[in-house]
Write a protein that holds these residues in place. Structure first.
Motif, PDB file in Angstrom:
ATOM      1  N   THR A  60       7.225  17.547  -7.550  1.00 42.08           N
ATOM      2  CA  THR A  60       6.550  16.197  -6.895  1.00 42.08           C
ATOM      3  C   THR A  60       5.005  16.388  -7.424  1.00 42.08           C
ATOM      4  OG1 THR A  60       7.709  16.230  -5.019  1.00 42.08           O
ATOM      5  CG2 THR A  60       5.637  14.952  -5.018  1.00 42.08           C
ATOM      6  N   GLU A  61       4.759  15.532  -8.021  1.00 41.56           N
ATOM      7  CA  GLU A  61       3.313  15.319  -8.553  1.00 41.56           C
ATOM      8  C   GLU A  61       2.358  14.815  -7.437  1.00 41.56           C
ATOM      9  OE1 GLU A  61       3.292  12.777 -12.102  1.00 41.56           O
ATOM     10  OE2 GLU A  61       3.612  14.348 -13.295  1.00 41.56           O
ATOM     11  N   THR A  62       1.082  15.574  -7.259  1.00 41.15           N
ATOM     12  CA  THR A  62       0.031  15.060  -6.541  1.00 41.15           C
ATOM     13  C   THR A  62      -1.323  15.167  -6.828  1.00 41.15           C
ATOM     14  OG1 THR A  62      -0.056  17.480  -5.799  1.00 41.15           O
ATOM     15  CG2 THR A  62       1.678  16.120  -4.614  1.00 41.15           C
ATOM     16  N   THR A 103      -2.194  14.340  -1.558  1.00 41.45           N
ATOM     17  CA  THR A 103      -1.706  13.192  -1.718  1.00 41.45           C
ATOM     18  C   THR A 103      -0.895  12.772  -2.510  1.00 41.45           C
ATOM     19  OG1 THR A 103      -2.293  10.673  -1.237  1.00 41.45           O
ATOM     20  CG2 THR A 103      -3.683  12.192  -2.566  1.00 41.45           C
ATOM     21  N   ASP A 104       0.114  11.788  -2.366  1.00 45.72           N
ATOM     22  CA  ASP A 104       0.895  11.320  -3.848  1.00 45.72           C
ATOM     23  C   ASP A 104       0.228   9.991  -4.164  1.00 45.72           C
ATOM     24  OD1 ASP A 104       1.317   9.501  -1.725  1.00 45.72           O
ATOM     25  OD2 ASP A 104       3.517   9.903  -1.460  1.00 45.72           O
ATOM     26  N   ARG A 163       1.611  19.455 -10.129  1.00 47.45           N
ATOM     27  CA  ARG A 163       2.912  19.730  -8.920  1.00 47.45           C
ATOM     28  C   ARG A 163       2.327  20.252  -7.824  1.00 47.45           C
ATOM     29  NH1 ARG A 163       6.415  21.835 -14.095  1.00 47.45           N
ATOM     30  NH2 ARG A 163       6.801  20.115 -15.056  1.00 47.45           N
ATOM     31  N   SER A 213       1.082   8.721   2.961  1.00 48.52           N
ATOM     32  CA  SER A 213       0.569   9.180   1.784  1.00 48.52           C
ATOM     33  C   SER A 213       0.274  10.657   1.590  1.00 48.52           C
ATOM     34  CB  SER A 213      -0.453   8.334   0.917  1.00 48.52           C
ATOM     35  OG  SER A 213       0.183   7.158   0.859  1.00 48.52           O
TER      36      SER A 213
END
Length: 405
Positions: free
Chosen positions: A65-67, A111-112, A147, A96
Motif C-alpha cells: 500500500t502506498e502512503t 495517510t493514504d 510503501r 484516510s
C-alpha cells in the motif's frame, strides 16, 4: 400443561449479551491495537517482520500500500500534543489515516492521501486551527510516496529532517526533499578577524557584506544545527569584544539567545542587529575627516605605538617638522582628545586585543608591546582605570567568552 424453562432462556440471553459486549469491546480497542502494532514495527521493537505480518493479516492491509508519512511538531517545547493529534484526526479524517500517534515531541501520521497539493492544503488547515485554538505554531514535514512496508526507513529519514528545519526559509509546511541536509559538510573558514575589525572601526557597510558572506557560507555548507550554532557563537563573541567594557554583561546574555534559537534565520537577524548596534557606537570616533597634518600624526602614532618614548614633541620635531604647540592644539581640535589621552586609548585597545587573542601570554609582554616598556605595574594601573578590570581579570573574561565555559 407445559412449563417453560426460564432458566435456559435466561442463560441464552446472558450469553448473547456477553457475546455482544465482547464484540463491542473488540471493535472499540481495535484502533488502539492497530496503532500499537504499527508503532512497534516503525520503532523496530521486537520481531518486526512478525509484527508487520500480523498487522497486515489482522487488519487486512496490503504491504505494498502506498502512503505518505507526516511529522507535526510544535515550534515551542512542552505543548500538549494530544490537542494537535485530535485536530489532525479531525482534519485528515480517520478513514484516510493508517496511523496517528504521539512520538516523544511530535505527532506521526501515515495517510493514504498521496496528492501533494491536497496534503499541503490539509496540513495548512491543521496549522491554522492549532494557532487559532491553542495559540502556538506548528511545523509539518511530509514524505515522498512510500510503501507501508518501508515505514521504518521513511520515519528515520523524516525524523532526521526535523533537525535540518534549522535551515528552513520560514515555510511551515515542507516536503522532505526540500530540506537541506549534509552530514559530510566540509568545515567553513569564517573571517572572524575581518568581521571584528569592521565592527571595531565602525565600518557598517563592509561589516554587512562580511556577515552576509559568513551566513551564506554556513547555509551552503549546512553543518548540523549544533555545529552551526557553535560557528555563530564564535562569531558573536568576536563582535561583542568590540563593545564598551561596561556593556559586556549585557551582550554576553546574547549567547543564550543563540543557543535557544530554532532557526538560522533568527540567529542571523539577532547577530546582524547586535553587530550594527556595536559598530554604530564605535563609528563616531572613526568617521571624522582630519586634515593631512593630523592624518600624518595618527599614522605615526600607529606605526610607533610600541615606542615608550612616543610623544607629541618627538613627532613634531623629528617626523613632521612642525611647531609642537600648534600640532597639539590642532590635534585636540580635530580629534576631541589631547595627544596623551589619544595614545593611551590606542595602547589600551591594542592591549585588549593582544590579551583576547592570546598572542602575549604574560602581562609584562603585553606592556612592552604597547609602549610601556618594563613598567608593567604602571601599565596594569592604566589598564584597570581604562577598562574597570585588571589585565588578569580581562584575560579570564577573554578565556570564558572564547570557550563558552
Amino acid at each position: 400443561m407445559y412449563k417453560v424453562d426460564n432458566t435456559i432462556h435466561g442463560c441464552t440471553d446472558a450469553a448473547n449479551k456477553f457475546e455482544q459486549m465482547v464484540i463491542h469491546e473488540a471493535e472499540r480497542v481495535k484502533p488502539i491495537i492497530r496503532e500499537q502494532f504499527l508503532r512497534e514495527y516503525i520503532l523496530g521493537q521486537g520481531d518486526t517482520d512478525e509484527i508487520f505480518n500480523i498487522y497486515c493479516r489482522t487488519f487486512n492491509v496490503d504491504s505494498l500500500t502506498e502512503t505518505r508519512m507526516i511529522i507535526l511538531k510544535p515550534f515551542e517545547e512542552q505543548k500538549d500534543l494530544f490537542f494537535l493529534k485530535n485536530i489532525a484526526e479531525q482534519v485528515i479524517g480517520n478513514d484516510s489515516l493508517l496511523l496517528c500517534t504521539v512520538f516523544r515531541d511530535h505527532i506521526l501520521l501515515i495517510t493514504d492521501i498521496l496528492g501533494s497539493r491536497k496534503l499541503v492544503e490539509l496540513l495548512e488547515k491543521i496549522r491554522k486551527m492549532v494557532c487559532k485554538c491553542y495559540d502556538y505554531e506548528v511545523m509539518a514535514i511530509y514524505s515522498d510516496v512510500l510503501r507501508i512496508s518501508d515505514a521504518p526507513s521513511g520515519y528515520e529519514r523524516l525524523n532526521e529532517c526535523l533537525g535540518y528545519l534549522f535551515y528552513a526559509d520560514g515555510s511551515k509546511v515542507l516536503y522532505e526533499n526540500e530540506i537541506k541536509s549534509n552530514k559530510s559538510a566540509p568545515g567553513i573558514k569564517p573571517q572572524y578577524g575581518s568581521i571584528e575589525r569592521t565592527v571595531k572601526n565602525g565600518d557598517t557597510e563592509k561589516m554587512k557584506v562580511l556577515l552576509d558572506a559568513f551566513f551564506s557560507g554556513l547555509e551552503a555548507s549546512t553543518p548540523s544545527p549544533a555545529v552551526a550554532k557553535t560557528y555563530c557563537m564564535e562569531l558573536y563573541v568576536c563582535i561583542i569584544r568590540c563593545c564598551a567594557v561596561e556593556k559586556i554583561d549585557k551582550y554576553m546574555r546574547g549567547i543564550v539567545t543563540i543557543q535557544d534559537s530554532k532557526t538560522l534565520a533568527a540567529i542571523k537577524s539577532f547577530i546582524n542587529e547586535k553587530a550594527e548596534e556595536i559598530a554604530t557606537a564605535n563609528a563616531p570616533r572613526n568617521s571624522k575627516i582630519y586634515s593631512s597634518l593630523i592624518k600624518d600624526t595618527i599614522r605615526v602614532i600607529d606605526e610607533n605605538i610600541e615606542n615608550e618614548n612616543l610623544s607629541l614633541r618627538w613627532i613634531a620635531g623629528n617626523i613632521l617638522y612642525t611647531n609642537v604647540d600648534y600640532l597639539g592644539k590642532l590635534f585636540k581640535k580635530e580629534t576631541g582628545k589631547n595627544f596623551s589621552h589619544y595614545v593611551m586609548e590606542k595602547r589600551m585597545e591594542m592591549a585588549k586585543r593582544l590579551i583576547v587573542e592570546g598572542k602575549k601570554d604574560r602581562i609584562y609582554e603585553v606592556a612592552e608591546k604597547v609602549g610601556y616598556g618594563s613598567n608593567s605595574q604602571y601599565f596594569s594601573q592604566v589598564f584597570k582605570k581604562y577598562t574597570g578590570v585588571s589585565p588578569l581579570e580581562y584575560k579570564e573574561f577573554a578565556r570564558i567568552t572564547h570557550t563558552g565555559t
